[in-house]
Design a protein around this motif. Structure first.
Motif, PDB file in Angstrom:
ATOM      1  N   THR A 239       0.835  -1.207   0.000  1.00 53.90           N
ATOM      2  CA  THR A 239       0.000   0.000   0.000  1.00 53.90           C
ATOM      3  C   THR A 239       0.868   1.254   0.000  1.00 53.90           C
ATOM      4  O   THR A 239       0.607   2.218  -0.736  1.00 53.90           O
ATOM      5  CB  THR A 239      -0.934   0.004   1.217  1.00 53.90           C
ATOM      6  N   TRP A 240       1.903   1.255   0.834  1.00 52.55           N
ATOM      7  CA  TRP A 240       2.813   2.409   0.894  1.00 52.55           C
ATOM      8  C   TRP A 240       3.521   2.615  -0.441  1.00 52.55           C
ATOM      9  O   TRP A 240       3.651   3.765  -0.917  1.00 52.55           O
ATOM     10  CB  TRP A 240       3.832   2.180   2.003  1.00 52.55           C
ATOM     11  N   LEU A 241       3.963   1.538  -1.074  1.00 55.29           N
ATOM     12  CA  LEU A 241       4.640   1.650  -2.375  1.00 55.29           C
ATOM     13  C   LEU A 241       3.699   2.212  -3.443  1.00 55.29           C
ATOM     14  O   LEU A 241       4.093   3.067  -4.245  1.00 55.29           O
ATOM     15  CB  LEU A 241       5.162   0.278  -2.815  1.00 55.29           C
ATOM     16  N   VAL A 242       2.457   1.744  -3.456  1.00 56.60           N
ATOM     17  CA  VAL A 242       1.485   2.237  -4.440  1.00 56.60           C
ATOM     18  C   VAL A 242       1.200   3.717  -4.207  1.00 56.60           C
ATOM     19  O   VAL A 242       1.052   4.490  -5.160  1.00 56.60           O
ATOM     20  CB  VAL A 242       0.194   1.404  -4.385  1.00 56.60           C
ATOM     21  N   GLU A 243       1.133   4.119  -2.941  1.00 60.35           N
ATOM     22  CA  GLU A 243       0.934   5.537  -2.648  1.00 60.35           C
ATOM     23  C   GLU A 243       2.094   6.369  -3.171  1.00 60.35           C
ATOM     24  O   GLU A 243       1.893   7.459  -3.725  1.00 60.35           O
ATOM     25  CB  GLU A 243       0.780   5.744  -1.141  1.00 60.35           C
ATOM     26  N   LYS A 244       3.312   5.884  -3.003  1.00 60.28           N
ATOM     27  CA  LYS A 244       4.476   6.622  -3.472  1.00 60.28           C
ATOM     28  C   LYS A 244       4.517   6.690  -4.994  1.00 60.28           C
ATOM     29  O   LYS A 244       4.839   7.732  -5.585  1.00 60.28           O
ATOM     30  CB  LYS A 244       5.759   5.971  -2.939  1.00 60.28           C
TER      31      LYS A 244
END
Length: 410
Positions: A239-244
């Motif tokens: 989720t954090w990677l997709v947000e970035k």
């Protein structure tokens, strides 16, 4: 026309930029399919595995991605069975992750069989005394469950919702979601455990052999706990990677913190259980087999450092970070801890697979060295590329994060 398929209220990059993003993944997938094709056509002589080193890169990474994909069943269990409603914000993403991990693992196993045309023998002529038979049936059934759970995500596409039949079908599927969550949890618990139990019953491999609790070796339970612990961490990390990458907030920070706290609690339980298991093995199981435990760590490149890294560096440390509210509230610490937990489960699967087979078990045996061939590497890279492509298309055309539209209207 392509942009009309994107859900209303969501902003995505242009079609040109999206094609530029998927182009390298498509090229990597093509290379991986070529590598797999060589293994299927020419045979497993394209790999560096042999009769003594029958488990190599594929099995190690298969066990790893299956553990990482546990976020699908465990998140569904927490949401639909235990009613942790905050996880609704990431459940669709968790289903996609699980589908990618399990379908990718099954695809690689089809290549690893060496004779894929006989893969159906497992179902038609099952060895009822083999843990791998139970694993095969459970993984196949759970993959079917994941496909069914993925269908409502697809059918929510705004163009497909214009078709009345699909709209009714999606509505009926939602009635089954609690049953599917329960079935998926049952199947996943057992096949995760049997994957670990497979190593625990290897009496001819004293490094992996463990004493049992009832009819199961301790590794049966350790694999279940470690998969349940690292699954939420991988959902958090993804989720954090997709947000970035997408440069937009997708979930509330509290959701990521909740995932971290759940993962931290289970990781602490796993570290405690793994420590007890290791101490029992060092002081009783291994000596009774005629091998002092220190002997297994005297062979390069395996030393006691690998045991320390698995239990302390990638187990206890991330657990403490995720259980400390002040550190957990800091995104950098939280994401780092989640990444460390994922590395920890990968290291555990490496130890169980590679180190177990590399170590000699008889006085005349030699220490085995194993390096994967480029065909093996290419085949697994195909799974990575496949996962990136499936997730990219799912994120672009389906609504994986409900809060993206509800809380961050564009």
């Amino acid at each position: 026309m392509a942009n009309n398929l994107i859900a209303r209220g969501l902003k995505r990059c242009s079609t040109r930029r999206f094609l530029l993003w998927i182009a390298p993944w498509a090229a990597l997938l093509a290379f991986g399919l070529y590598s797999a094709g060589l293994c299927l056509v020419e045979g497993l002589n394209q790999t560096n595995m042999d009769n003594r080193f029958a488990f190599g890169l594929w099995i190690f990474l298969d066990l790893t991605v299956i553990a990482l994909g546990a976020g699908a069943f465990f998140t569904g269990f927490l949401l639909y069975i235990l009613k942790v409603d905050e996880l609704r914000a990431v459940i669709n993403s968790a289903v996609v992750i699980g589908l990618v991990c399990y379908s990718g693992a099954v695809a690689v196993l089809m290549v690893d069989v060496g004779q894929p045309l006989r893969a159906w023998f497992t179902f038609w002529y099952p060895n009822v005394h083999s843990m791998l038979t139970e694993v095969t049936f459970c993984i196949t059934c759970y993959l079917t469950v994941l496909f069914i759970e993925y269908l409502p995500i697809v059918l929510k596409n705004r163009k497909l919702r214009e078709i009345p039949t699909f709209l009714v079908f999606e509505f009926e599927l939602h009635k089954l979601i609690y049953v599917l969550a329960g079935v998926g949890t049952f199947l996943s618990f057992f096949h995760q455990g049997s994957l670990g139990g497979l190593y625990g019953v290897l009496r001819g491999r004293p490094f992996a052999f463990r004493e049992g609790l009832a009819v199961w070796p301790s590794t049966f339970f350790l694999f279940i706990i470690s998969a349940a612990a690292v699954g939420p961490s991988f959902v958090l990390l993804t989720t954090w990677l997709v947000e970035k990458i997408s440069r937009k907030p997708l979930v509330r920070p509290a959701v990521l913190e909740l995932l971290g706290r759940i993962s931290g609690l289970l990781l602490a339980v796993y570290v405690l259980a793994k420590t007890v298991d290791t101490l029992v093995w060092i002081n009783r199981t291994s000596p009774e087999s005629g091998f002092p435990a220190a002997q297994y760590y005297s062979w390069r490149p395996f030393g006691t450092w690998i045991l320390f890294a698995e239990i302390v560096l990638f187990g206890l440390v991330p657990a403490l970070i995720m259980l400390t509210p002040r550190l957990r509230a800091h995104t950098g610490w939280l994401v780092s801890a989640a990444a460390m937990a994922c590395c920890g489960v990968a290291l555990n699967r490496f130890v169980q697979t590679i180190q177990t087979l590399a170590l000699p078990t008889l006085s005349f045996d030699k220490f085995l060295s194993y390096y994967p061939s480029w065909q093996e590497v290419g085949t697994f890279l195909a799974v990575v590329a496949y996962g990136a492509l499936v997730y990219s298309f799912s994120f672009r055309y389906f609504q994986l994060f409900p809060e993206e539209r509800e809380r961050y209207q564009i």
